[in-house]
Scaffold this active site. Structure first.
Site, mmCIF file in Angstrom:
data_model
loop_
_atom_site.group_PDB
_atom_site.id
_atom_site.type_symbol
_atom_site.label_atom_id
_atom_site.label_comp_id
_atom_site.label_asym_id
_atom_site.label_seq_id
_atom_site.Cartn_x
_atom_site.Cartn_y
_atom_site.Cartn_z
ATOM 1 N N ARG A 88 0.840 -1.201 0.000
ATOM 2 C CA ARG A 88 0.000 0.000 0.000
ATOM 3 C C ARG A 88 0.871 1.246 0.000
ATOM 4 O O ARG A 88 1.803 1.362 0.784
ATOM 5 C CB ARG A 88 -0.912 0.007 1.234
ATOM 6 N N ARG A 98 -7.028 0.521 -4.007
ATOM 7 C CA ARG A 98 -5.921 0.211 -3.105
ATOM 8 C C ARG A 98 -5.727 -1.286 -2.963
ATOM 9 O O ARG A 98 -6.691 -2.055 -3.006
ATOM 10 C CB ARG A 98 -6.088 0.871 -1.757
ATOM 11 N N ASP A 101 -6.573 -1.865 2.585
ATOM 12 C CA ASP A 101 -7.018 -0.788 3.453
ATOM 13 C C ASP A 101 -7.450 -1.411 4.765
ATOM 14 O O ASP A 101 -8.356 -2.259 4.785
ATOM 15 C CB ASP A 101 -8.184 -0.042 2.794
ATOM 16 N N ASP A 103 -8.809 -0.301 8.468
ATOM 17 C CA ASP A 103 -9.350 0.808 9.248
ATOM 18 C C ASP A 103 -9.654 0.359 10.665
ATOM 19 O O ASP A 103 -10.339 -0.654 10.867
ATOM 20 C CB ASP A 103 -10.649 1.328 8.622
#
Length: 168
Positions: A88, A98, A101, A103
């Site tokens: 990334r 992407r 990811d 989160d």
């Protein structure tokens, strides 16, 4: 830095590049190796259209949950190391394609907003691609300021095309 009390942690996992289901599976394996978190649970994978620009591939999403004594900053750093190891790069484009990811969705009942991190993650109460997999592993988790995951999923707008997909 750690706290003496254990708190639940929930992480959103997403990818839409370079075999997304494989990227999500690898991320789950990497999360399972984090020393800061124990007792990981993983949802099934879901496919959803991109949230931002529509001229990109669909996303594969999942949610992971465990227990931790670590701070939000420590966890964010660990998640960013996993993202970087997957390839990334952050080019400043919001909601673009992407490889991976990760989160930090929630950390117990922590509410934190500063230059580095916002917990709970902004906008999760309206994102079916997060709430659907999250509801598999923790439907009764109370998202600070929003209600339970299950209640948020019921009231989340649209996105009926968030569908369960085959795992990698």
């Amino acid at each position: 830095m750690t706290s003496s009390r254990w708190r639940p942690i929930y992480v959103g996992i997403g990818s839409n590049l370079e075999q997304p289901a494989v990227q999500v599976s690898r991320a789950m394996q990497a999360l399972a190796q984090l020393a800061e978190v124990v007792g990981w649970m993983f949802s099934r994978c879901y496919t959803s259209p991109p949230m931002g620009p529509q001229d990109q591939p669909a996303f594969v999403n999942a949610v992971a949950g465990g227990l931790t004594q670590a701070t939000a900053e420590t966890l964010l750093n660990a998640l960013q190391r996993i993202e970087q190891a997957a390839g990334r790069t952050r080019d400043g484009q919001r909601w673009g394609p992407r490889i991976l990811d990760l989160d930090l969705l929630a950390l117990g009942q922590t509410r934190q907003q500063d230059a580095m991190i916002t917990v709970p993650h902004p906008g999760i109460g309206e994102r079916r691609f997060v709430l659907a997999p999250w509801s598999e592993i923790a439907p009764e988790f109370e998202i600070p300021g929003l209600g339970t995951v299950a209640r948020c999923l019921i009231s989340a707008p649209g996105q009926a095309d968030v569908i369960e997909t085959a795992a990698a």
